[in-house]
Design an enzyme around this catalytic site. Structure first.
Site, mmCIF file in Angstrom:
data_model
loop_
_atom_site.group_PDB
_atom_site.id
_atom_site.type_symbol
_atom_site.label_atom_id
_atom_site.label_comp_id
_atom_site.label_asym_id
_atom_site.label_seq_id
_atom_site.Cartn_x
_atom_site.Cartn_y
_atom_site.Cartn_z
ATOM 1 N N GLU A 1 16.843 -17.757 -16.335
ATOM 2 C CA GLU A 1 15.737 -16.781 -16.903
ATOM 3 C C GLU A 1 16.216 -15.544 -16.874
ATOM 4 O O GLU A 1 16.062 -14.422 -17.875
ATOM 5 C CB GLU A 1 14.426 -16.830 -16.268
ATOM 6 C CG GLU A 1 14.565 -16.399 -14.743
ATOM 7 C CD GLU A 1 13.240 -16.526 -14.102
ATOM 8 O OE1 GLU A 1 12.269 -16.256 -14.451
ATOM 9 O OE2 GLU A 1 13.232 -16.946 -12.875
ATOM 10 N N CYS B 1 0.995 -1.201 0.023
ATOM 11 C CA CYS B 1 0.189 0.164 -0.003
ATOM 12 C C CYS B 1 0.830 1.288 -0.007
ATOM 13 O O CYS B 1 2.046 1.213 0.550
ATOM 14 C CB CYS B 1 -0.859 0.023 1.324
ATOM 15 S SG CYS B 1 -1.899 -1.314 1.331
ATOM 16 N N GLY C 1 0.214 -1.328 6.264
ATOM 17 C CA GLY C 1 0.513 -2.419 7.068
ATOM 18 C C GLY C 1 -0.538 -3.489 7.683
ATOM 19 O O GLY C 1 -1.575 -3.618 6.950
ATOM 20 N N HIS D 1 25.141 -41.348 -14.264
ATOM 21 C CA HIS D 1 24.370 -42.158 -15.031
ATOM 22 C C HIS D 1 23.957 -41.468 -16.523
ATOM 23 O O HIS D 1 23.102 -41.856 -17.165
ATOM 24 C CB HIS D 1 23.107 -42.343 -14.366
ATOM 25 C CG HIS D 1 22.955 -43.123 -12.935
ATOM 26 N ND1 HIS D 1 23.567 -44.509 -13.079
ATOM 27 C CD2 HIS D 1 23.161 -42.825 -11.932
ATOM 28 C CE1 HIS D 1 23.529 -44.695 -12.003
ATOM 29 N NE2 HIS D 1 23.428 -43.955 -11.109
ATOM 30 N N ARG E 1 4.813 0.641 -7.130
ATOM 31 C CA ARG E 1 4.640 -0.507 -5.999
ATOM 32 C C ARG E 1 3.479 -1.518 -6.420
ATOM 33 O O ARG E 1 3.501 -2.336 -5.555
ATOM 34 C CB ARG E 1 4.267 0.172 -4.568
ATOM 35 C CG ARG E 1 5.387 1.201 -4.123
ATOM 36 C CD ARG E 1 4.877 2.194 -3.237
ATOM 37 N NE ARG E 1 4.629 1.685 -1.914
ATOM 38 C CZ ARG E 1 5.267 1.674 -0.790
ATOM 39 N NH1 ARG E 1 6.552 2.242 -0.862
ATOM 40 N NH2 ARG E 1 5.245 1.224 0.258
HETATM 41 C C1 F6R Z 1 10.287 -17.647 -12.370
HETATM 42 C C2 F6R Z 1 8.835 -17.152 -12.089
HETATM 43 C C3 F6R Z 1 8.041 -18.224 -12.819
HETATM 44 C C4 F6R Z 1 6.612 -18.245 -11.915
HETATM 45 C C5 F6R Z 1 5.645 -18.859 -12.553
HETATM 46 C C6 F6R Z 1 4.228 -19.421 -11.689
HETATM 47 O O1 F6R Z 1 11.086 -16.772 -11.571
HETATM 48 O O2 F6R Z 1 8.442 -16.115 -11.599
HETATM 49 O O3 F6R Z 1 8.391 -19.497 -12.925
HETATM 50 O O4 F6R Z 1 6.866 -18.791 -10.696
HETATM 51 O O5 F6R Z 1 5.265 -18.640 -13.777
HETATM 52 O O6 F6R Z 1 3.740 -17.933 -11.578
HETATM 53 P P1 F6R Z 1 2.687 -17.682 -10.435
HETATM 54 O O7 F6R Z 1 3.283 -18.144 -9.154
HETATM 55 O O8 F6R Z 1 2.173 -16.163 -10.690
HETATM 56 O O9 F6R Z 1 1.664 -18.689 -10.555
#
Ligand code: F6R
Length: 608
Positions: free
Chosen positions: A488, A2, A101, A504, A27
């Site tokens: 990534e 918030c 908060g 293996h 934010r």
């Molecule tokens: C990796 C990442 C993705 C998400 C995935 C699921 O850094 O952010 O692998 O974890 O796309 O996303 P949510 O958690 O929003 O369902």
């Protein structure tokens, strides 16, 4: 998270507040609202959705006045809609409050106020604060505020105005961020974050816990928690607006890595009451749990890795076997789901198409469902029987960091809750585990002090074609998360293997100089993983080991050891992931990649 903005001075307060809220949009938020004192009357407008909705609503009938407060809300208690948006008012609309908060004991206070004849419009903890100030108000707003806050438990930053004293703005800071901006010419400003102030002043005062500010258009006074007046130092902000939006960090990813100690603290705070686990509407009763004979944890990507760590926690604490599955697989291959199945869905966004489809598939077969998500009111949260929120605050960087660690906290607590209800664990054991969980934020903080080791590793690995991440048991799950994070953000091919599986087949990929990370934190497996590291170094690999402080044995089998603080084996993934995140971050920076928005990726994957 918030955002709060407040103003008391000579300018048009609506302009200052809206402008300040715009600077907090980064934010993340889901509704916005404003209260202005116009000719000594309080006027309030709130809108769900983007700030532009509020701005449009104000266009036809702008508020005119020099004192006001505003808020952008990231829903925590109650869905994101106009009623739950801030500001919140007392019943007769004379006191207005914005809050950032969590009021931990708001349900108890609400019950008390209801018994005193108060009624509530919203589901929020903040409305309780407005009504509590009303309860204590006799003829002095400051006194009423001090009495009200003496009853609050939790974390809060508050902005308060009232038509009973229409020349005043009151602000309180207790464990939630709030800064004061001061200007002799323009007046006094409050905000959750510096960007909101920069257009008006660069002179700021960082408030400490328990401090209360009382401002009128000419001056301000700051009181400490003992209600003594205090003189505070004024600091000059020299950063640009762009840097300030990221709290001085260069990217959201590193900002969010650094936010983890605080996010974890908040996650813990929200899962306990009076020193006991309290998941409120996020779990099932003992009787309902007795009806369940199998548990699936289903998710995608990083959230799936969290689920895999969760499996260990459920099995260890509650002695319940758990199956984990990738959502896009589960939805097409879930033959054993029935009304005795519990499906736990983990999703930061709560909108991931595959996870949503898996949930719907499970429900079609009668499964009971719990979601662990970071976004209140998201589709997955709305469609599951029970919801446990992460409380990580908005995660803006595409690469997930603080959502992962707070998902782990939610899973640990859920596993402990089940274990307790099913009599699989003693109160003493629960207490010890929770004490260890509470230590995690400080331990993470200690790892964030010196970043040079990660920067150096990033330089060493940035030109690699292929990198490997290995581990055994829970360390293998951490290896998977380390590999995902690195690939990534750095675009380097990174693969993870269970360390014992290497010989293996995959060991054929190792050649002179191949970079390998081995994770070795599980007490019974350290020696085994160290011996795998040795197999690798003897074939020319350059091995970095992530191990616990004191496990110097790792130095014999690795070129470099990154030490993380000690904790219980099952909690180690919360600590191990931090170096992994930092290595991924600094490698992305070293390669000049778009850190917060890696190529081809989206923050929320809403397509199959
Ligand atoms: C990796 C990442 C993705 C998400 C995935 C699921 O850094 O952010 O692998 O974890 O796309 O996303 P949510 O958690 O929003 O369902």
């Amino acid at each position: 998270m918030c955002g709060i903005v407040g103003y008391c001075g000579r300018l048009n307060a609506q302009d200052v507040v809206i402008n300040g809220l715009e600077k907090l949009e980064y934010r993340g938020y889901d509704s916005a609202g404003i209260s202005i004192l116009e000719n000594s009357s309080l006027r309030t407008k709130k809108k769900a959705g983007r700030l532009i909705n509020l701005e449009n609503a104000l266009k036809d009938d702008p508020f005119k006045g020099n004192i006001g407060i505003g808020h952008t809300r990231w829903a925590t208690h109650g869905v994101p809609n106009e009623t739950n948006a801030h500001p919140h008012l007392n019943t007769n609309g004379t006191i207005s409050v914005v809050h950032n908060g969590i009021i931990e004991n708001y349900l108890d206070l609400k019950e008390f106020l209801i018994s005193e004849g108060y009624t509530f419009k919203s589901e929020t903890d903040t409305e309780v604060v407005a009504q509590l100030i009303d309860y204590y108000y006799e003829d002095d707003l400051f006194t009423a505020v001090t009495k009200a806050i003496s009853k609050l438990k939790g974390a809060y930053a508050l902005g308060i105005v009232s038509e009973n004293e229409p020349d005043k703005l009151i602000a309180v800071r207790h464990a939630s961020p709030l800064v004061l901006g001061v200007s002799d010419e323009l007046g006094t400003f409050i905000a959750s974050d510096i960007p909101s102030l920069l257009e008006y002043t660069r002179d700021v005062i960082y408030l400490d816990n328990g401090e209360i500010v009382v401002a009128d258009k000419d001056s301000y006074t700051i009181y400490n928690e003992n209600l003594e007046e205090v003189e505070k130092e004024i600091s000059k902000i020299t950063w640009s607006l762009e840097a300030a939006t990221k709290d001085g960090f260069e990217h959201f990813m590193i900002k969010e890595i650094f936010e983890q100690p605080r996010a974890i603290e908040e996650a813990i705070l929200n899962k306990m009451k009076d020193d006991e686990i309290n998941l409120s509407t996020g779990t099932f009763t003992k009787e309902e749990l007795n009806e369940i004979n199998q548990i699936y944890i289903v998710a995608c990507g990083t959230a799936y890795h969290a689920g895999q760590v969760g499996k260990f926690a459920f099995e260890q604490f509650a002695h319940i076997p758990v199956t984990t599955d990738i959502a896009s697989e589960f939805r097409y291959n879930s033959p054993f789901i029935d009304d005795k199945t519990l499906l736990i869905l983990v999703s930061q966004s709560g909108e991931t198409a595959d996870t949503l489809a898996a949930l719907r598939e499970g429900k079609k077969h009668g499964a009971k469902t719990i979601s662990i998500t970071n976004v209140v009111g998201s589709s997955i949260a709305r469609e599951t029987d029970k919801v446990l929120y992460c409380y990580a605050g908005p995660e803006i960087s595409v690469a997930s960091t603080k959502a992962y660690t707070t998902q782990l906290i939610a899973l640990y607590f859920l596993a402990l809750d089940f274990a307790k209800k099913l009599n699989k664990i003693s109160d003493e054991e629960i207490k010890n585990i929770i004490n260890e969980i509470k230590e995690l934020p400080n331990k993470i903080n200690s790892m964030l002090k010196d970043l040079d080791i990660y920067k150096n590793i990033a330089e060493e690995i940035k030109d690699s074609q292929s990198i490997f991440y290995l581990g055994r048991g829970l360390d293998f799950i951490s290896a998977k998360e380390g590999a995902l994070k690195l690939k990534e953000t750095s675009y380097i091919h990174t693969e993870s293997f269970p360390a014992g599986e290497l010989k293996h087949g995959s060991i054929a990929l190792i050649e002179d100089g191949t970079k390998v990370f081995t994770i070795a934190t599980q007490s019974k497996l350290v020696e085994k993983t160290a011996s795998n590291s040795q197999e690798l170094t003897s074939r020319g690999a350059h091995v970095y080991s992530i191990g616990r402080v004191g496990d110097t044995l790792l130095e014999k089998s690795a070129d470099k050891v990154i030490y993380v603080p000690n904790s219980l084996d099952v909690l180690m993934p919360v600590l191990t992931v931090v170096p992994e995140q930092l290595i991924a971050y600094f490698t992305s920076v070293a390669k000049g990649n778009d850190v917060d928005k890696p190529r081809n990726l989206a923050k929320s994957v809403t397509v199959e």
